[in-house]
Design an enzyme around this catalytic site. Structure first.
Site: not given
Ligand SMILES: C[S@@+](CC[C@H](N)C(=O)[O-])C[C@H]1O[C@@H](n2cnc3c(N)ncnc32)[C@H](O)[C@@H]1O
Length: 351
Positions: A184, A217, A220, A272, A301
């Site tokens: 990502s 998490a 990236g 993200d 999205k």
């Molecule tokens: C697509 S991943 C992100 C990847 C990240 N941008 C990277 O480059 O590694 C989406 C993340 O959003 C987190 N997530 C989902 N709902 C969330 C929320 N309400 N608050 C914070 N994090 C959330 C998930 O745990 C997941 O790690």
């Protein structure tokens, strides 16, 4: 020269066609799309060459969301042998240019043509120089874009270099950094290339700036911010990459990104999180509306079928919200090469 060739992510031909149709209608121009599902391109047929020119001159490429690359021109059939002579003949209808690019659809069939294009580039440029249609000092900053469907059918297109994608096929060649915690990472890097002019990076992506990464998490996007020496608050209940945490520049907050508020305004918010577009729009309104950040990159999205309409609705909602709030925010939106079923928004607050 009575059509436009529009390149897009395969599967988004309908969105690219809807987008050009909306621009044409706004300008009182008509046309229709010829597309085939998942081919990564659309031919937008208009009445005549003048209509194509008006449309391309009235729309800034930077405004386009689903269209990755464009050109006006026509399809030309090439013989099996001596394609060059036929092409040089076709160029007579075009002004002198200073660049020629060879492009193909972003599909497996397109990739199979890469070798052919590589071999053809040098003799093509030589031939164009010889007949005078390619000159480094051409009066207009024009570019011929040849879009090959196969070695015998090509769209011969013309663009103004300053009003088209700066990369062939609209695809930036970014190298995946091996130390980055996820693929990502390239989405954020591409977003910066797209939305922040390179000469402004030292001011707008400067060391010691502060950033919040919502849904961070494994890290990236945070990795990109840390590469710019920013101090980052990474908000996610999931685990962050250990090496990234060892940089000492990251504060990991295990919290809900929709509830988290920064103690002090930050320079950048990036997000993200996979969520419904309306909820993401609400998050953007909170951050930019309250002035919690000056700039933001947010992934929107698009899981639904009506993706073009959905994006338009979200952008209109944001514009109305900021107008009503008296907050000046510029909004950019693009389906980047590294985006899948999503688009990326850039927001910048000016007051
Ligand atoms: C697509 S991943 C992100 C990847 C990240 N941008 C990277 O480059 O590694 C989406 C993340 O959003 C987190 N997530 C989902 N709902 C969330 C929320 N309400 N608050 C914070 N994090 C959330 C998930 O745990 C997941 O790690």
């Amino acid at each position: 020269m009575n059509s436009l060739l529009l390149q897009c992510r395969p599967g988004f031909e309908g969105e690219a066609a809807s987008e050009i149709q909306a621009h044409a209608e706004r300008l009182g121009l008509s046309g229709f799309a010829r597309t085939q599902a998942s081919q990564g391109w659309v031919q937008w047929q208009m009445n005549d060459a003048a209509a194509c020119e008006t449309l391309m001159q009235s729309v800034r490429f930077a405004q386009l969301i689903f269209i990755r690359q464009w050109a006006r021109g026509q399809f030309v059939d090439l013989p099996e042998k001596d394609r060059l002579t036929t092409l040089l003949g076709a160029f007579r209808a075009y002004p002198r240019v200073s660049q020629v690019w060879l492009e193909v659809p972003d599909t497996n069939d397109g990739k199979a043509l890469a070798g052919f294009c590589k071999k053809f580039q040098a003799p093509l440029e030589k031939g164009m120089h010889k007949v005078g249609c390619l000159r480094a000092n051409a009066p207009l900053p024009g570019r011929i874009q040849l879009f090959f469907l196969n070695s015998q059918r090509v769209f011969v297109g013309l663009v103004e270099q300053t009003n088209a994608a700066p990369w062939p096929m609209g695809i930036p060649r970014l190298k995946f950094p091996r130390e980055a915690p996820s693929r990502s990472t390239l989405k954020l890097e591409e977003a910066w290339h797209h939305f922040v002019p390179r000469e402004q990076w030292d001011d707008r992506l400067a060391p010691a700036m502060t950033a919040v990464d919502l849904g961070a998490a494994p890290g990236g996007w945070t990795w990109q911010l840390v590469q710019r020496h920013m101090r980052v608050t990474a908000v996610d209940n999931g685990p962050m990459d250990k090496a990234l945490m060892d940089s000492g520049l990251v504060d990991h907050q295990r919290a809900d990104g929709y509830v988290f508020e920064p103690r002090k305004p930050v320079d950048w918010m990036v997000c993200d999180i996979v969520e419904r577009p309306a909820r993401t729009a609400w998050l953007i309104e909170q951050w930019l509306g309250h002035g919690w950040c000056r700039e933001a990159i947010v992934n929107l999205k698009l899981p639904m079928k009506t993706r073009y309409a959905e994006v338009q609705q979200i952008l209109a909602r944001l514009e109305d919200f900021f107008d009503d709030a008296g907050v000046r925010v510029s909004i950019g939106c693009k389906q980047l090469y590294h985006d899948r079923e999503e688009v990326t928004c850039h927001l910048r607050r000016w007051n």
